[in-house]
Design an enzyme around this catalytic site. Structure first.
Site, PDB file in Angstrom:
ATOM      1  N   PRO A  23       0.882  -1.094  -0.123  1.00  0.00           N
ATOM      2  CA  PRO A  23       0.036  -0.048  -0.077  1.00  0.00           C
ATOM      3  C   PRO A  23       1.087   1.279   0.197  1.00  0.00           C
ATOM      4  O   PRO A  23       1.717   1.411   0.695  1.00  0.00           O
ATOM      5  CB  PRO A  23      -0.632   0.063   1.201  1.00  0.00           C
ATOM      6  CG  PRO A  23       0.043  -1.332   2.278  1.00  0.00           C
ATOM      7  CD  PRO A  23       0.670  -2.048   1.091  1.00  0.00           C
ATOM      8  N   CYS A  25      -0.045   5.261  -0.101  1.00  0.00           N
ATOM      9  CA  CYS A  25      -0.856   6.674  -0.195  1.00  0.00           C
ATOM     10  C   CYS A  25      -0.449   7.388  -1.460  1.00  0.00           C
ATOM     11  O   CYS A  25       0.595   7.699  -1.409  1.00  0.00           O
ATOM     12  CB  CYS A  25      -0.706   7.428   1.177  1.00  0.00           C
ATOM     13  SG  CYS A  25      -1.741   6.332   2.373  1.00  0.00           S
ATOM     14  N   ALA A  62      -3.532   2.728   1.833  1.00  0.00           N
ATOM     15  CA  ALA A  62      -4.428   2.830   2.922  1.00  0.00           C
ATOM     16  C   ALA A  62      -5.741   3.494   2.690  1.00  0.00           C
ATOM     17  O   ALA A  62      -5.644   4.796   2.379  1.00  0.00           O
ATOM     18  CB  ALA A  62      -3.586   3.730   3.997  1.00  0.00           C
ATOM     19  N   GLN A 104      -5.797  -1.942   1.659  1.00  0.00           N
ATOM     20  CA  GLN A 104      -5.330  -1.890   3.221  1.00  0.00           C
ATOM     21  C   GLN A 104      -6.636  -0.968   3.997  1.00  0.00           C
ATOM     22  O   GLN A 104      -6.812   0.145   3.594  1.00  0.00           O
ATOM     23  CB  GLN A 104      -4.104  -1.174   3.210  1.00  0.00           C
ATOM     24  CG  GLN A 104      -3.526  -1.050   4.683  1.00  0.00           C
ATOM     25  CD  GLN A 104      -2.240  -0.458   4.928  1.00  0.00           C
ATOM     26  OE1 GLN A 104      -2.106   0.619   4.313  1.00  0.00           O
ATOM     27  NE2 GLN A 104      -1.208  -1.048   5.541  1.00  0.00           N
ATOM     28  N   TYR A 187      -0.113   4.041  13.171  1.00  0.00           N
ATOM     29  CA  TYR A 187      -1.621   4.609  13.208  1.00  0.00           C
ATOM     30  C   TYR A 187      -2.434   3.796  14.305  1.00  0.00           C
ATOM     31  O   TYR A 187      -1.674   3.295  15.173  1.00  0.00           O
ATOM     32  CB  TYR A 187      -2.176   4.202  11.725  1.00  0.00           C
ATOM     33  CG  TYR A 187      -1.285   5.000  10.770  1.00  0.00           C
ATOM     34  CD1 TYR A 187      -1.327   6.529  10.752  1.00  0.00           C
ATOM     35  CD2 TYR A 187      -0.090   4.519   9.931  1.00  0.00           C
ATOM     36  CE1 TYR A 187      -0.566   7.149   9.913  1.00  0.00           C
ATOM     37  CE2 TYR A 187       0.309   5.273   9.098  1.00  0.00           C
ATOM     38  CZ  TYR A 187       0.370   6.753   8.968  1.00  0.00           C
ATOM     39  OH  TYR A 187       1.062   7.255   8.098  1.00  0.00           O
ATOM     40  N   ARG A 235      -0.741  -5.907   8.577  1.00  0.00           N
ATOM     41  CA  ARG A 235       0.559  -5.305   8.364  1.00  0.00           C
ATOM     42  C   ARG A 235       0.892  -4.700   9.725  1.00  0.00           C
ATOM     43  O   ARG A 235       0.051  -4.056  10.234  1.00  0.00           O
ATOM     44  CB  ARG A 235       0.397  -4.061   7.440  1.00  0.00           C
ATOM     45  CG  ARG A 235       1.854  -3.339   7.396  1.00  0.00           C
ATOM     46  CD  ARG A 235       2.006  -2.407   6.210  1.00  0.00           C
ATOM     47  NE  ARG A 235       2.856  -2.861   5.206  1.00  0.00           N
ATOM     48  CZ  ARG A 235       3.610  -2.320   4.356  1.00  0.00           C
ATOM     49  NH1 ARG A 235       3.650  -0.871   3.999  1.00  0.00           N
ATOM     50  NH2 ARG A 235       4.319  -2.879   3.296  1.00  0.00           N
ATOM     51  N   GLY A 329       7.878  -1.114  -2.814  1.00  0.00           N
ATOM     52  CA  GLY A 329       7.106  -0.138  -2.849  1.00  0.00           C
ATOM     53  C   GLY A 329       7.547   1.159  -3.897  1.00  0.00           C
ATOM     54  O   GLY A 329       7.332   1.153  -4.927  1.00  0.00           O
ATOM     55  N   ARG A 330       8.638   1.774  -3.299  1.00  0.00           N
ATOM     56  CA  ARG A 330       9.181   2.988  -4.317  1.00  0.00           C
ATOM     57  C   ARG A 330       9.858   2.341  -5.594  1.00  0.00           C
ATOM     58  O   ARG A 330       9.858   3.059  -6.552  1.00  0.00           O
ATOM     59  CB  ARG A 330      10.266   3.616  -3.668  1.00  0.00           C
ATOM     60  CG  ARG A 330       9.695   4.524  -2.381  1.00  0.00           C
ATOM     61  CD  ARG A 330      10.562   4.919  -1.367  1.00  0.00           C
ATOM     62  NE  ARG A 330      11.031   3.798  -0.559  1.00  0.00           N
ATOM     63  CZ  ARG A 330      12.006   3.949   0.531  1.00  0.00           C
ATOM     64  NH1 ARG A 330      12.512   4.828   0.791  1.00  0.00           N
ATOM     65  NH2 ARG A 330      12.328   2.684   1.117  1.00  0.00           N
TER      66      ARG A 330
HETATM   67  C1  LIG Z   1       4.436   7.395  -1.107  1.00  0.00           C
HETATM   68  C2  LIG Z   1       4.409   6.261  -0.267  1.00  0.00           C
HETATM   69  C3  LIG Z   1       3.058   6.052   0.404  1.00  0.00           C
HETATM   70  C4  LIG Z   1       2.980   5.159   1.405  1.00  0.00           C
HETATM   71  N1  LIG Z   1       1.722   4.671   1.918  1.00  0.00           N
HETATM   72  C5  LIG Z   1       1.732   3.679   2.823  1.00  0.00           C
HETATM   73  C6  LIG Z   1       0.389   3.393   3.140  1.00  0.00           C
HETATM   74  O1  LIG Z   1      -0.670   3.759   2.649  1.00  0.00           O
HETATM   75  N2  LIG Z   1       0.186   2.239   4.031  1.00  0.00           N
HETATM   76  C7  LIG Z   1       1.364   1.500   4.336  1.00  0.00           C
HETATM   77  O2  LIG Z   1       1.226   0.602   5.143  1.00  0.00           O
HETATM   78  N3  LIG Z   1       2.725   1.671   4.045  1.00  0.00           N
HETATM   79  C8  LIG Z   1       2.785   2.923   3.163  1.00  0.00           C
HETATM   80  N4  LIG Z   1       4.004   3.261   2.828  1.00  0.00           N
HETATM   81  C9  LIG Z   1       5.187   2.190   2.983  1.00  0.00           C
HETATM   82  C10 LIG Z   1       5.178   1.280   2.087  1.00  0.00           C
HETATM   83  O3  LIG Z   1       4.020   0.231   1.908  1.00  0.00           O
HETATM   84  C11 LIG Z   1       6.619   0.427   2.309  1.00  0.00           C
HETATM   85  O4  LIG Z   1       6.366  -0.381   3.427  1.00  0.00           O
HETATM   86  C12 LIG Z   1       7.761   1.144   2.264  1.00  0.00           C
HETATM   87  O5  LIG Z   1       7.912   2.237   1.192  1.00  0.00           O
HETATM   88  C13 LIG Z   1       9.038   0.525   2.225  1.00  0.00           C
HETATM   89  O6  LIG Z   1       9.006  -0.258   0.860  1.00  0.00           O
HETATM   90  P1  LIG Z   1      10.122   0.340  -0.198  1.00  0.00           P
HETATM   91  O7  LIG Z   1      11.627   0.524   0.247  1.00  0.00           O
HETATM   92  O8  LIG Z   1      10.037  -1.142  -1.226  1.00  0.00           O
HETATM   93  O9  LIG Z   1       9.524   1.485  -0.649  1.00  0.00           O
HETATM   94  C14 LIG Z   1       4.171   4.250   1.806  1.00  0.00           C
HETATM   95  C15 LIG Z   1       5.537   4.398   1.079  1.00  0.00           C
HETATM   96  C16 LIG Z   1       5.371   5.596   0.076  1.00  0.00           C
HETATM   97  C17 LIG Z   1       6.924   5.676  -0.391  1.00  0.00           C
END
Ligand SMILES: Cc1cc2nc3c(=O)[nH]c(=O)nc-3n(C[C@H](O)[C@H](O)[C@H](O)COP(=O)(O)O)c2cc1C
Length: 360
Positions: A23, A25, A62, A104, A187, A235, A329-330
C-alpha cells in the site's frame, strides 16, 4: 523455475507470482464534496500501470474506514458507496490483467489530520478548513508538532471495530480479493499495541493482552464478514526501534501466532512509525530479518518489504525461505514493469497484454 514467479495459493485464491505492490498513499482524492475519498483517474492510471507491468498482487493504499481515519484530507476512503463504485472500476481492470486486487483498511489515529507530504506533511492547524481532531488510544501526541489526540471511549472503540467490518464488507462489494488491516506505522491499531503510545488503564491498555485486544477485535470483526475463501492480511511494525518501552520483535512473534489463530493468513512485516525521533538503520532488505523470524518461529506466512529493489535480491529472500512473497514500494513507483524485467532476468513468466506482444 524462479521462486519469484511461482504462483502462491492462500485459502481459495491463487496469486500468479510473488512480486507484490505494498500500500502506498497517493494523497490524491478530493478532500471535500461527493467524491471525497473516492479513487479517481490518477488512481486508475497508477494501479493500472502496475497491473500491466505484471505485478501479481496490488494492495491498494491505506483507505480510511471513516473520515476521521484519514491521514490527510486527500486520502482514499472506503466508508461510502460512491467510493465502492470507483474502486470497482479499478478492480475490474486489475483482474483483466491477471493481477489480484487487495486493499489496506486503515485508521490514522493520533497521526490523522496532516497536510500533503510533498508540502511538508505537518499537522493541519486548528483553523485549517480541512482540519479535524485526531483520536487515539491515549492523550499522548506523536511528537511536539502533533496535537494531543482525544482518548477513545470504550463505546468509540466498539464503533471503530464496526467501521472496519463495514469497510471489509464494502471491499468485498468493490471486488477486492484480499483485505489487509493496517496495524503498523503508528496509526490507530499500532497506537493501541504499543506501551509507548497506549497508557490506558482499562481493558484496552496496560498488559500485553489488553494492548492487543483492539487489534484482535478488529481482526475478528473483519474475519466474520470477509469470506472464508479469501485471505486476510495484517500489516505490523515488527519493532519500533526503541531500546525499551516499545513494541518489540518478541512481541511480534507472539502476536503473529495469535493473529494466525484468529484467521489472519499472512503477516506483512514492516517496522517503525510509532515513535518519533528514532534512528532506523535502513539499507537493502533491512526489514527482511523481522519477516524471516516470524516465518521461522510461527506457521504464519509472511511478506517482506523495505528496500527490495533487485531481482536477484528478491529471489534470494524467497529461495532462502525468509518470506513467502516480497513487496516492492518505491521501486514500483520508479518502474511499473519491474515484474516483467525480473521475469526476463530470472526466467519466469508474467502476464503481458496482447497489445504489447511485440515487446516480449
Ligand atoms: C508514497 C508512499 C506511500 C506509502 N503509503 C503507505 C500506506 O498507505 N500504507 C502502508 O502501510 N505503508 C505505506 N507506505 C510504506 C510502503 O508500503 C513500504 O512499506 C515502504 O515504502 C518500504 O518499502 P520500499 O523500500 O520498497 O519503498 C508508503 C510509502 C510510500 C513511499
Amino acid at each position: 523455475m524462479s521462486a519469484l514467479f511461482e504462483p502462491y495459493r492462500l485459502r481459495d485464491l491463487t496469486i500468479p507470482n510473488r512480486v507484490w505492490m505494498p500500500p502506498m498513499c497517493q494523497y490524491s482524492a478530493a478532500p471535500e464534496g461527493p467524491e471525497t475519498g473516492a479513487p479517481n483517474d490518477w488512481h486508475f492510471a497508477h494501479y493500472a500501470a502496475r497491473a500491466v507491468g505484471g505485478t501479481g498482487l496490488i494492495v491498494v493504499e491505506a483507505s480510511a474506514v471513516s473520515p476521521e481515519g484519514r491521514i490527510t484530507p486527500y486520502d482514499l476512503g472506503i466508508w461510502n458507496d460512491t467510493q465502492v463504485e470507483a474502486f470497482r472500476r479499478i478492480n475490474r481492470f486489475l483482474v483483466s490483467q491477471g493481477t489480484v486486487p487487495g486493499i489496506q483498511l486503515a485508521h490514522a489515529g493520533r497521526k490523522a489530520s496532516t497536510g500533503l507530504p510533498w508540502k511538508g506533511g505537518a499537522p493541519l492547524g486548528r483553523d485549517d478548513v480541512h482540519a479535524w481532531q485526531p483520536l487515539g488510544a491515549s492523550p499522548v501526541p506523536f511528537d511536539e508538532n502533533h496535537p494531543v489526540p482525544t482518548e477513545l471511549t470504550v463505546d468509540q472503540i466498539q464503533d471503530i471495530v464496526g467501521q472496519f467490518a463495514d469497510a471489509a464488507r464494502r471491499a468485498l462489494d468493490a471486488g477486492f480479493e484480499v483485505v489487509e488491516i493496517h496495524g503498523a506505522h503508528g496509526y490507530l491499531i499500532n497506537g493501541f499495541l504499543s506501551p509507548h503510545s497506549n497508557r490506558r488503564t482499562d481493558a484496552y491498555g496496560g498488559s500485553y493482552e489488553n494492548r492487543v485486544r483492539f487489534a484482535l477485535e478488529v481482526v475478528d470483526a473483519v474475519r466474520e464478514v470477509w469470506p472464508d475463501d479469501k485471505p486476510l492480511f495484517f500489516r505490523i511494525s515488527a519493532t519500533e526501534w526503541l531500546e525499551e518501552g516499545g513494541w518489540s520483535a518478541d512481541d511480534t512473534v507472539r502476536f503473529a501466532a495469535e493473529l494466525h489463530a484468529h484467521g489472519v493468513d499472512l503477516l506483512d512485516v514492516s517496522t517503525g512509525g510509532n515513535a518519533s525521533g528514532v534512528r532506523i538503520p535502513t539499507g537493502p532488505g533491512y526489514q527482511v530479518p523481522f519477516a524471516a523470524r516470524v516465518k521461522a518461529e510461527t506457521s504464519l506466512p509472511v511478506a517482506a518489504v523495505g528496500m527490495i529493489t533487485d531481482a536477484e535480491q528478491a529471489e534470494k529472500i524467497l529461495a532462502n525461505g525468509e518470506a513467502d512473497a516480497v513487496l516492492l514500494g518505491r521501486e514500483l513507483l520508479r518502474n511499473p514493469s519491474w515484474a516483467r524485467h525480473a521475469a526476463r532476468e530470472l526466467g519466469g513468466e508474467v502476464h503481458v497484454p496482447d497489445q504489447y506482444h511485440r515487446s516480449v
